[in-house]
Design a protein around this motif. Structure first.
Motif, short mmCIF file in Angstrom:
data_model
loop_
_atom_site.label_atom_id
_atom_site.label_comp_id
_atom_site.label_asym_id
_atom_site.label_seq_id
_atom_site.Cartn_x
_atom_site.Cartn_y
_atom_site.Cartn_z
N PHE A 34 68.26 67.71 61.52
CA PHE A 34 67.76 69.05 60.72
C PHE A 34 66.18 68.01 61.08
O PHE A 34 65.99 66.98 61.50
N GLN A 35 65.42 68.61 60.50
CA GLN A 35 64.38 68.83 60.47
C GLN A 35 63.81 68.58 59.22
O GLN A 35 63.59 69.56 58.87
N SER A 36 62.41 68.05 58.39
CA SER A 36 61.54 67.17 57.65
C SER A 36 60.55 67.60 57.52
O SER A 36 59.93 67.23 58.08
N VAL A 37 59.64 68.46 56.82
CA VAL A 37 58.08 69.06 56.70
C VAL A 37 58.05 68.47 55.19
O VAL A 37 58.74 68.62 54.47
N TYR A 38 56.18 67.71 56.01
CA TYR A 38 55.94 67.40 54.52
C TYR A 38 54.44 67.66 54.51
O TYR A 38 54.72 68.34 55.45
N ASP A 39 53.89 67.67 52.76
CA ASP A 39 52.62 68.45 53.41
C ASP A 39 51.49 67.06 53.65
O ASP A 39 49.92 67.41 53.85
N TYR A 40 51.82 65.72 54.55
CA TYR A 40 50.94 65.17 54.77
C TYR A 40 51.68 63.97 55.65
O TYR A 40 52.35 63.90 55.53
N PRO A 41 51.10 63.14 56.87
CA PRO A 41 52.07 62.62 57.47
C PRO A 41 53.01 61.77 56.24
O PRO A 41 52.34 60.92 55.69
#
Lengths: 358, 305
Positions: free
Chosen positions: A53-60
């Motif tokens: 899977f892949q994780s999305v963050y709201d900032y680096p």
């Protein structure tokens, strides 16, 4: 007898439950484009060596300021037409599908994993969602659950990645009064587009959206829901090494993370309202006219004489700034502060209402 | 902590204290709120101007403008001064707690304003003759103790009067850092019973008149003047106690190095100055359970190097 504590009586304490909702709007630019450097690396997207899977963050994500907002994964059932030895990461895609299905849909009486059902009617069979994209929202966003009827996601299903078009919005708008309770993971609603095509499932307590891959295709080679919107196959990021010819090719010819890259680039927006279940205990601190008119504050006395009085006939006065809630053995368990001092004298009575949320 | 916004309606900012959270986490039912008290820690009553030229509406103008801090989560930092309920409204004097510096054996160490507790025998033998130095290892062998008197400290009311019953303190609460020492009786060094120890290692003792006879006594001295009394007016009760140093302080310098420092002190026997004497400064908090008045007794634990 001078006293400093007042005991709560039975009718001074009451418990309540409140649902708190927050609006969570997420633009697609968070998922793709905002934190991309010149070389194309996206610093707010975290990939893992296992590639599941892949994780999305709201900032680096290397920054401590970053918040995890959701994960994306793709998978298909072993019964899907896409399943085959030649498909890249075939077993992992099946594993992801099965894992999500067994958690969210459960097992049959014979112990088999139930597949995602288009309308949630498991008994009468019907169309199954064999190829899915999973959006797992972090608990930070979804909190206790997603509010029913508040979810909306818009995908750009046509054109090329550089010039996409064909916005398709799926919502659970009907779920306010129409949702299913036959999942082991709690309640779920049906995601539909504007034409009432059933395109996915939204699991409220789990905070997971399961979207059929057919939102990106109109081909009938898959066990997909017939749709008429998609016209152009251009899914995928520019310069990506994965297949860009079609959703079907993407799911068979690309790694999971590459598929996630492509889908992220087609995600225009996601929004929902979360729900926090606040269990509260309200303590009514009843201060009668003859209560708390004096204080042990050292500045209250000057040589043991009360500063606020000139004569014995003057009314005593005190000022409340703090309420302390104590155990029976006088341990301070909670503190409440008033935003400004509250004058107390023998002519006034108060009921101070202190709410503790758990 | 920041100030609370006081520009609009009155709001309440409520938090669990660290002790409250600890009890909640235990899950043993010890988190049970049973009573409340009101506090006024931020209020300075000296700002109450009874002679304001504009009239009584302006007497407390400055007090009402006092900004209030957000709630502290440390249970020891809040509710330092509590409001008191006394049904009658005609009081003009209220009792206080005061360290009695005149009682023999109750002297504080000169110039420091503190009581010293020698944590081991070696330190006791070097400094024990100094006034205000309590024997921490052998409290029963030492004559020094701490005495707190309660009553109306005013010359306006004669001490020959008996203090009103509702103003006489009948129970004292003593709080001391349990890592440093324990409370014991001044007569025979009997250890007092600890009521509870909180998450910050603060041990709380409840000592009552009639029950803890070695600690709390009625002050029956009605003489005026009375050279050994510190309360000028009617006298209530007295609390006397000693401090037994903890085993940690007795056997190790670890806490001294972490929480304290070193200083030079005169050896009472030889008259020589001993350098690098370890010390930890702390306070023993004495609160009247009935009247709510609170007194911090400064204490320095010392250990000869």
């Amino acid at each position: 007898m001078a006293t400093t504590f007042k005991t709560f009586l039975t009718n001074d304490v009451v418990s309540t439950r409140t649902m708190l909702h927050e609006a969570i709007p997420m633009t697609g630019t968070i998922a793709s484009g905002t934190y991309t450097n010149k070389a194309g690396a996206e610093h707010n997207i975290k990939n893992y060596s296992h590639g599941m899977f892949q994780s999305v963050y709201d900032y680096p994500y290397l920054s401590s300021s970053a918040n995890h907002i959701y994960d994306i994964a793709v998978g298909y059932s072993a019964l899907s037409a896409l399943s085959g030895a030649s498909s890249i990461q075939n077993s992992k895609k099946i594993n992801i599908y099965n894992q999500m299905a067994q958690v969210l849909m459960g097992h049959s009486a014979s112990g088999e994993i139930l597949r995602f059902d288009q309308d949630g009617d498991l008994l009468s069979g019907g169309t199954k969602l064999n190829e899915c994209v999973f959006f797992n929202f972090s608990r930070l966003l979804s909190k206790d659950e997603i509010k029913k009827g508040s979810f909306s996601a818009t995908f750009l299903t046509g054109g090329t990645q550089a010039a996409p078009f064909g916005a398709l919005t799926v919502t659970d708008a009907a779920a306010t009064n129409d949702f299913r309770i036959n999942s082991p993971a709690g309640e779920y609603g049906i995601l539909q587009d504007g034409s009432s095509n059933k395109l996915g499932l939204l699991f409220y307590q789990a905070g997971i959206a399961v979207v059929t891959a057919s939102v990106f295709t109109s081909l009938s080679t898959l066990n997909l829901i017939a749709r008429q919107r998609l016209v152009s196959y251009g899914i995928g990021a520019p310069g990506a090494s994965y297949d860009t010819s079609s959703m079907e090719s993407l799911m068979t010819g690309s790694h999971i993370t590459a598929s996630c890259d492509a889908i992220r680039n087609r995600l225009q927006s996601v929004s929902f309202n979360n729900t926090t279940e606040l269990n509260s205990t309200i303590y009514f601190c009843r201060v009668n006219h003859n209560d708390y008119n004096y204080t042990a504050n050292p500045t209250y006395l000057s040589g043991s004489k009360i500063r606020v009085k000139n004569a014995t006939t003057d009314s005593p006065v005190s000022y409340i700034t703090t309420i302390g809630l104590y155990s029976a053995d006088n341990e301070l368990l909670a503190v409440a502060k008033l935003s400004e001092p509250l004058k107390k004298d023998p002519t006034t009575e108060f009921t101070l209402r202190v709410r503790l949320d758990y | 902590m920041a100030f609370l916004d006081n520009s609009g309606d009155i709001i309440l900012d409520a938090v669990l204290t660290d002790t409250g959270r600890m009890r909640l986490a235990k899950g043993d039912g010890s988190f049970k709120i049973a009573k409340f008290a009101l506090g006024d820690d931020e209020i300075n009553y000296a700002l109450y101007n009874k002679n304001h030229t504009s009239g009584s509406a302006y007497y407390d103008l400055e007090i009402l403008q006092t900004p209030v801090l957000e709630a502290f989560t440390n249970n020891g930092s809040s509710m330092k001064s509590k409001l008191v309920s006394i049904p009658r409204t005609n009081l003009l004097y209220m009792p206080i707690l005061k360290i009695n510096p005149f009682a023999s054996g109750n002297e504080q160490v000169e110039s420091s304003g503190s009581f010293f507790v020698a944590v081991d025998s070696d330190t006791e033998s070097s400094f024990g003759l100094e006034g205000g130095v309590l024997g921490g290892e052998n409290p029963s062998a030492d004559n020094s103790f701490i005495r707190v008197d309660q009553g109306l400290d005013t010359t306006e009311v004669s001490p020959t009067y008996t203090i009103d019953a509702d103003l006489a303190e009948t129970q004292y609460i003593i709080e001391i850092d349990n890592r440093l020492g324990k409370i014991c009786a001044s007569t025979d060094a009997t250890l007092a019973n600890i009521s509870f120890i909180d998450d910050d290692n603060i041990a709380t003792y409840f000592l009552s008149l009639g029950t803890d006879l070695k600690f709390v006594k009625e002050n029956t001295n009605r003489s005026n003047p009375a050279p050994l009394e510190c309360i000028a007016g009617p006298r209530g009760t007295t609390l006397t106690f000693k401090v037994q140093a903890s085993l940690d302080l007795n056997t190790s310098t670890y806490l001294f190095e972490r929480l304290g420092g070193t200083f030079n002190m005169r050896d009472a026997t030889t008259g020589a100055t001993v350098s690098s004497v370890y010390y930890i400064d702390t306070t023993i908090r004495v609160t009247g359970a009935t009247t709510g008045y609170r007194l911090d007794v400064p204490v320095r634990f010392i250990k000869k190097p």
